[in-house]
Write a protein that holds these residues in place. Sequence first.
Motif, short mmCIF file in Angstrom:
data_model
loop_
_atom_site.label_atom_id
_atom_site.label_comp_id
_atom_site.label_asym_id
_atom_site.label_seq_id
_atom_site.Cartn_x
_atom_site.Cartn_y
_atom_site.Cartn_z
N PRO A 102 0.83 14.84 -1.72
CA PRO A 102 0.48 13.43 -1.53
C PRO A 102 -0.82 13.06 -2.24
N VAL A 103 -0.85 11.85 -2.75
CA VAL A 103 -2.05 11.26 -3.34
C VAL A 103 -2.55 10.20 -2.38
N PHE A 104 -3.83 10.28 -2.01
CA PHE A 104 -4.40 9.39 -1.01
C PHE A 104 -5.33 8.36 -1.66
N ALA A 105 -5.44 7.20 -1.03
CA ALA A 105 -6.33 6.16 -1.54
C ALA A 105 -7.80 6.52 -1.37
N ALA A 106 -8.11 7.36 -0.38
CA ALA A 106 -9.47 7.78 -0.09
C ALA A 106 -9.37 8.99 0.83
N PRO A 107 -10.44 9.78 0.95
CA PRO A 107 -10.41 10.89 1.92
C PRO A 107 -10.12 10.35 3.33
N GLY A 108 -9.07 10.85 3.94
CA GLY A 108 -8.67 10.37 5.25
C GLY A 108 -7.88 9.09 5.23
N GLY A 109 -7.67 8.50 4.03
CA GLY A 109 -6.96 7.23 3.90
C GLY A 109 -5.46 7.43 3.80
N GLY A 144 -6.78 8.91 -7.77
CA GLY A 144 -6.33 9.19 -6.41
C GLY A 144 -7.05 10.41 -5.87
N TRP A 145 -6.96 10.61 -4.57
CA TRP A 145 -7.61 11.73 -3.90
C TRP A 145 -6.55 12.74 -3.46
N THR A 164 3.64 9.34 -12.07
CA THR A 164 3.98 9.89 -13.37
C THR A 164 3.73 8.85 -14.45
N THR A 165 3.86 9.26 -15.69
CA THR A 165 3.66 8.33 -16.79
C THR A 165 4.72 7.24 -16.82
N TYR A 166 5.83 7.44 -16.12
CA TYR A 166 6.90 6.44 -16.07
C TYR A 166 6.68 5.41 -14.97
N ALA A 167 5.66 5.57 -14.15
CA ALA A 167 5.54 4.79 -12.91
C ALA A 167 4.24 3.99 -12.87
N THR A 168 4.20 3.08 -11.92
CA THR A 168 2.99 2.35 -11.55
C THR A 168 2.61 2.76 -10.14
N THR A 169 1.31 2.96 -9.89
CA THR A 169 0.84 3.37 -8.57
C THR A 169 0.04 2.23 -7.95
N PRO A 170 0.69 1.35 -7.20
CA PRO A 170 -0.05 0.26 -6.54
C PRO A 170 -1.03 0.84 -5.52
N GLY A 171 -2.17 0.22 -5.42
CA GLY A 171 -3.16 0.66 -4.45
C GLY A 171 -4.02 1.82 -4.90
N ALA A 172 -3.83 2.29 -6.15
CA ALA A 172 -4.65 3.40 -6.64
C ALA A 172 -6.06 2.91 -6.94
N PRO A 173 -7.09 3.63 -6.49
CA PRO A 173 -8.46 3.25 -6.84
C PRO A 173 -8.65 3.26 -8.36
N THR A 174 -9.46 2.35 -8.85
CA THR A 174 -9.73 2.26 -10.29
C THR A 174 -10.88 3.18 -10.68
#
Length: 260
Positions: free
Chosen positions: A78-85, A125-126, A48-58
Motif C-alpha cells: 500500500p501507498v499512503f498519503a502520510a504516515p498513519g494516513g 507517497g509514503w 504505475t506509469t499507466y495510471a493516475t494517483t488521486p490524492g498523492a502528495p506533490t
Amino acid sequence: MSVLLLSEHIEARDDSSAAVTPTAPSNAQAQIIAARTVPNLGALPEATTYATTPGAPTDVNVQEIPAGTVVHPRDRVPVFAAPGGPAIAALPPQEISSDTWVPVIAAERGWVQVLLPSRPNGSTGWLSTQDNSLDTAHTPFRIEVDRATFRLHLFRDGNEIGTWTVGVGKSSAPTPAGRTFVMASIQDSHQTYSPVILPLGIHSTSHETFGGGPGTTGIHTWPAANVFGTPSSDGCIRVPADALRVLATTVPLGTPVFIR
C-alpha cells in the motif's frame, strides 16, 4: 518521445541493476506511527506509469538531491498519503517489465516517502518500513538534463563522470521539467530507433497517450545525429549511442533524474 514508448508489446531485458540489501527492522516500534490496516489491498488502484494517483502528495522539494536510497516492493504494497494516513494506491513489484525501484526523498521512523511513476507528475507517497515488504539499495548516480543547453550530465557520488549533447522536446511537446527517476529498462521490438529505452517516472504535458502508450517520457538514442542539440522530439530525451550504452549498463533503476 519519438515513437513512444511503452506499447503493449515490449520485451524485457536484464534489470538486475541494483544490489539488494534487506531493510532492517526498527528497534523503536513504540515511537513509530503505525500503518493503517488495509483489508483489501487488491481494491486499491496501482501506482504505475499507466495510471493516475488521486490524492498523492506533490513533490515540493524538486531541487533537493536525494541521498540515493531506493526501495523495491517484494509484493504489492500500500501507498499512503502520510504516515498513519489513508492508503491511496498500491505499488506493484514490477513497472512495465522491470522490477520496481523508486527513490526515497524523505524518511521518518518506520516510513519512507518515495517518488511515484504515476500521473500527475510529481506524485509521491509514503511506504511503511515496519515489516519485510521492502528491499533497500543505494544508487550513487544521478542524471541531470538541462533543456536550455541541450546537455545531459551524469554524476556519481556528486562528481560529474559524463556529459553529452542531447535532443529534447520541441515547443509543441516540451520535455517535462521536474524531479523524477529511471523507472524501467526495456527493449521494444516494434521500434528500430533505440536498442534500449529507459522510461522515466514522468509524463508528457502535451500528450495523454503516444504511440500506444501512456505518454511516458524516456531516454533513448536516435539514428540521425542532427537531432542532438535541438528541440526535436515529442518530449523524450534523445541521447547519443555512447551515452545510452553508459546509462543502460551502469545506472541502476530508481536513480534520480532532474530535468531543468
